[in-house]
Design a protein around this motif. Structure first.
Motif, PDB file in Angstrom:
ATOM      1  N   ILE A  63     -14.707  10.579 -30.696  1.00 50.21           N
ATOM      2  CA  ILE A  63     -15.195   9.207 -30.838  1.00 50.21           C
ATOM      3  C   ILE A  63     -14.088   8.356 -31.440  1.00 50.21           C
ATOM      4  O   ILE A  63     -13.547   8.695 -32.488  1.00 50.21           O
ATOM      5  CB  ILE A  63     -16.443   9.142 -31.737  1.00 50.21           C
ATOM      6  CG1 ILE A  63     -17.569   9.993 -31.162  1.00 50.21           C
ATOM      7  CG2 ILE A  63     -16.895   7.683 -31.913  1.00 50.21           C
ATOM      8  CD1 ILE A  63     -18.768  10.131 -32.083  1.00 50.21           C
ATOM      9  N   ASP A  65     -13.614   5.053 -33.229  1.00 53.85           N
ATOM     10  CA  ASP A  65     -14.248   3.944 -33.947  1.00 53.85           C
ATOM     11  C   ASP A  65     -13.215   3.421 -34.940  1.00 53.85           C
ATOM     12  O   ASP A  65     -13.485   3.259 -36.113  1.00 53.85           O
ATOM     13  CB  ASP A  65     -15.516   4.407 -34.649  1.00 53.85           C
ATOM     14  CG  ASP A  65     -16.310   3.247 -35.229  1.00 53.85           C
ATOM     15  OD1 ASP A  65     -16.075   2.091 -34.800  1.00 53.85           O
ATOM     16  OD2 ASP A  65     -17.157   3.484 -36.100  1.00 53.85           O
ATOM     17  N   HIS A  68     -10.137  -0.842 -32.927  1.00 56.19           N
ATOM     18  CA  HIS A  68     -10.824  -1.689 -31.941  1.00 56.19           C
ATOM     19  C   HIS A  68      -9.886  -2.610 -31.180  1.00 56.19           C
ATOM     20  O   HIS A  68     -10.310  -3.624 -30.643  1.00 56.19           O
ATOM     21  CB  HIS A  68     -11.952  -2.507 -32.582  1.00 56.19           C
ATOM     22  CG  HIS A  68     -12.860  -1.698 -33.432  1.00 56.19           C
ATOM     23  ND1 HIS A  68     -13.650  -0.694 -32.929  1.00 56.19           N
ATOM     24  CD2 HIS A  68     -13.092  -1.725 -34.760  1.00 56.19           C
ATOM     25  CE1 HIS A  68     -14.342  -0.142 -33.900  1.00 56.19           C
ATOM     26  NE2 HIS A  68     -14.011  -0.749 -35.029  1.00 56.19           N
ATOM     27  N   GLN A  73      -6.965   1.858 -28.749  1.00 58.40           N
ATOM     28  CA  GLN A  73      -8.000   2.573 -28.006  1.00 58.40           C
ATOM     29  C   GLN A  73      -7.399   3.348 -26.834  1.00 58.40           C
ATOM     30  O   GLN A  73      -7.795   4.487 -26.567  1.00 58.40           O
ATOM     31  CB  GLN A  73      -9.066   1.592 -27.509  1.00 58.40           C
ATOM     32  CG  GLN A  73      -9.883   0.988 -28.633  1.00 58.40           C
ATOM     33  CD  GLN A  73     -10.725  -0.186 -28.180  1.00 58.40           C
ATOM     34  OE1 GLN A  73     -10.348  -0.942 -27.282  1.00 58.40           O
ATOM     35  NE2 GLN A  73     -11.886  -0.347 -28.796  1.00 58.40           N
ATOM     36  N   ILE A  91     -15.846   8.944 -26.377  1.00 51.66           N
ATOM     37  CA  ILE A  91     -16.531   7.668 -26.584  1.00 51.66           C
ATOM     38  C   ILE A  91     -15.567   6.715 -27.278  1.00 51.66           C
ATOM     39  O   ILE A  91     -15.040   7.021 -28.345  1.00 51.66           O
ATOM     40  CB  ILE A  91     -17.808   7.854 -27.438  1.00 51.66           C
ATOM     41  CG1 ILE A  91     -18.772   8.801 -26.728  1.00 51.66           C
ATOM     42  CG2 ILE A  91     -18.455   6.498 -27.730  1.00 51.66           C
ATOM     43  CD1 ILE A  91     -19.983   9.205 -27.546  1.00 51.66           C
ATOM     44  N   GLU A  93     -15.582   3.055 -28.831  1.00 50.03           N
ATOM     45  CA  GLU A  93     -16.534   2.035 -29.272  1.00 50.03           C
ATOM     46  C   GLU A  93     -15.887   0.660 -29.382  1.00 50.03           C
ATOM     47  O   GLU A  93     -14.672   0.536 -29.482  1.00 50.03           O
ATOM     48  CB  GLU A  93     -17.095   2.403 -30.649  1.00 50.03           C
ATOM     49  CG  GLU A  93     -17.885   3.674 -30.678  1.00 50.03           C
ATOM     50  CD  GLU A  93     -18.491   3.932 -32.047  1.00 50.03           C
ATOM     51  OE1 GLU A  93     -18.220   3.171 -33.006  1.00 50.03           O
ATOM     52  OE2 GLU A  93     -19.241   4.898 -32.162  1.00 50.03           O
ATOM     53  N   ASP A  94     -16.742  -0.349 -29.422  1.00 52.71           N
ATOM     54  CA  ASP A  94     -16.346  -1.732 -29.719  1.00 52.71           C
ATOM     55  C   ASP A  94     -15.243  -2.263 -28.817  1.00 52.71           C
ATOM     56  O   ASP A  94     -14.186  -2.689 -29.259  1.00 52.71           O
ATOM     57  CB  ASP A  94     -15.955  -1.883 -31.191  1.00 52.71           C
ATOM     58  CG  ASP A  94     -17.152  -1.663 -32.105  1.00 52.71           C
ATOM     59  OD1 ASP A  94     -18.268  -2.042 -31.712  1.00 52.71           O
ATOM     60  OD2 ASP A  94     -16.963  -1.128 -33.208  1.00 52.71           O
ATOM     61  N   THR A 122     -23.437  -3.060 -25.110  1.00 55.57           N
ATOM     62  CA  THR A 122     -24.257  -2.807 -26.294  1.00 55.57           C
ATOM     63  C   THR A 122     -24.767  -4.127 -26.856  1.00 55.57           C
ATOM     64  O   THR A 122     -24.411  -5.203 -26.385  1.00 55.57           O
ATOM     65  CB  THR A 122     -23.442  -2.071 -27.378  1.00 55.57           C
ATOM     66  OG1 THR A 122     -22.402  -2.927 -27.840  1.00 55.57           O
ATOM     67  CG2 THR A 122     -22.860  -0.773 -26.842  1.00 55.57           C
ATOM     68  N   THR A 125     -22.494  -6.639 -32.239  1.00 53.04           N
ATOM     69  CA  THR A 125     -22.081  -5.737 -33.313  1.00 53.04           C
ATOM     70  C   THR A 125     -22.099  -6.441 -34.656  1.00 53.04           C
ATOM     71  O   THR A 125     -22.018  -7.660 -34.742  1.00 53.04           O
ATOM     72  CB  THR A 125     -20.652  -5.210 -33.065  1.00 53.04           C
ATOM     73  OG1 THR A 125     -19.755  -6.308 -33.139  1.00 53.04           O
ATOM     74  CG2 THR A 125     -20.544  -4.515 -31.730  1.00 53.04           C
ATOM     75  N   TYR A 133     -18.824  -3.366 -25.612  1.00 51.47           N
ATOM     76  CA  TYR A 133     -19.032  -2.296 -24.654  1.00 51.47           C
ATOM     77  C   TYR A 133     -18.583  -0.984 -25.269  1.00 51.47           C
ATOM     78  O   TYR A 133     -17.758  -0.953 -26.180  1.00 51.47           O
ATOM     79  CB  TYR A 133     -18.234  -2.549 -23.373  1.00 51.47           C
ATOM     80  CG  TYR A 133     -18.749  -3.722 -22.584  1.00 51.47           C
ATOM     81  CD1 TYR A 133     -19.553  -3.529 -21.464  1.00 51.47           C
ATOM     82  CD2 TYR A 133     -18.457  -5.031 -22.970  1.00 51.47           C
ATOM     83  CE1 TYR A 133     -20.041  -4.618 -20.745  1.00 51.47           C
ATOM     84  CE2 TYR A 133     -18.938  -6.108 -22.254  1.00 51.47           C
ATOM     85  CZ  TYR A 133     -19.723  -5.897 -21.148  1.00 51.47           C
ATOM     86  OH  TYR A 133     -20.213  -6.960 -20.451  1.00 51.47           O
ATOM     87  N   VAL A 134     -19.124   0.091 -24.722  1.00 53.65           N
ATOM     88  CA  VAL A 134     -18.720   1.443 -25.080  1.00 53.65           C
ATOM     89  C   VAL A 134     -18.237   2.099 -23.793  1.00 53.65           C
ATOM     90  O   VAL A 134     -18.905   2.013 -22.757  1.00 53.65           O
ATOM     91  CB  VAL A 134     -19.897   2.239 -25.681  1.00 53.65           C
ATOM     92  CG1 VAL A 134     -19.521   3.683 -25.914  1.00 53.65           C
ATOM     93  CG2 VAL A 134     -20.383   1.607 -26.970  1.00 53.65           C
TER      94      VAL A 134
END
Length: 152
Positions: A63, A65, A68, A73, A91, A93-94, A122, A125, A133-134
């Protein structure tokens, strides 16, 4: 809401006792009892060697996280694609709308690969107060049926 350091690691440990649950952080002073925390600066891909050299060969769940930002990423995704197990999930995130096209391109580039991926919108936040989005990516057959390499 501010959560204590290691709260997510402890939550995953409660969810899946007996699993190896590692963390990565840019702060070299972070420590969480019962978990390895690797120093990683997501803007410097060479720092992922700390996990490669001292972590597991493969993980069932990775993941992101972290920072961002699209560059950080993507560096995490590059590491994750090489170190996710055949049944595992990645995954990210953000992902915000201003970088959505990047992830649509990534999804398109992975169309002909052994990976199945999807972008999921999503709710707004806490961090930015707007939808995000994820990105989810896997090699397993369940993912093939769930995602069919499309994005919403």
């Amino acid at each position: 809401t501010n959560y204590p350091v290691g709260a997510s690691l402890k939550a995953f440990n409660e969810f899946s006792p007996g699993s190896i649950i590692d963390g990565a952080d840019i702060d070299k002073t972070i420590s969480v009892d019962g978990h390895r925390i690797f120093y990683v600066d997501q803007t410097k891909p060479e720092t992922f060697a700390n996990i490669i050299d001292n972590g597991e060969l493969e993980y069932d769940l990775i993941i992101d996280d972290g920072m961002h930002s699209p560059d950080s990423q993507l560096f995490t995704l590059d590491y994750a694609l090489k170190h996710i197990s055949s049944e595992g999930y990645i995954i990210i995130e953000d992902i915000f709308e201003n970088s959505l096209v990047i992830w649509q391109i990534v999804s398109h580039l992975l169309l002909e690969s052994k990976y199945y991926c999807n972008l999921i919108k999503t709710f707004p936040t806490r961090m930015k107060g707007r939808p995000a989005y994820v990105f989810i990516c896997t090699r397993n057959e369940i993912g093939k049926h769930l995602f069919q390499n499309r994005y919403n």
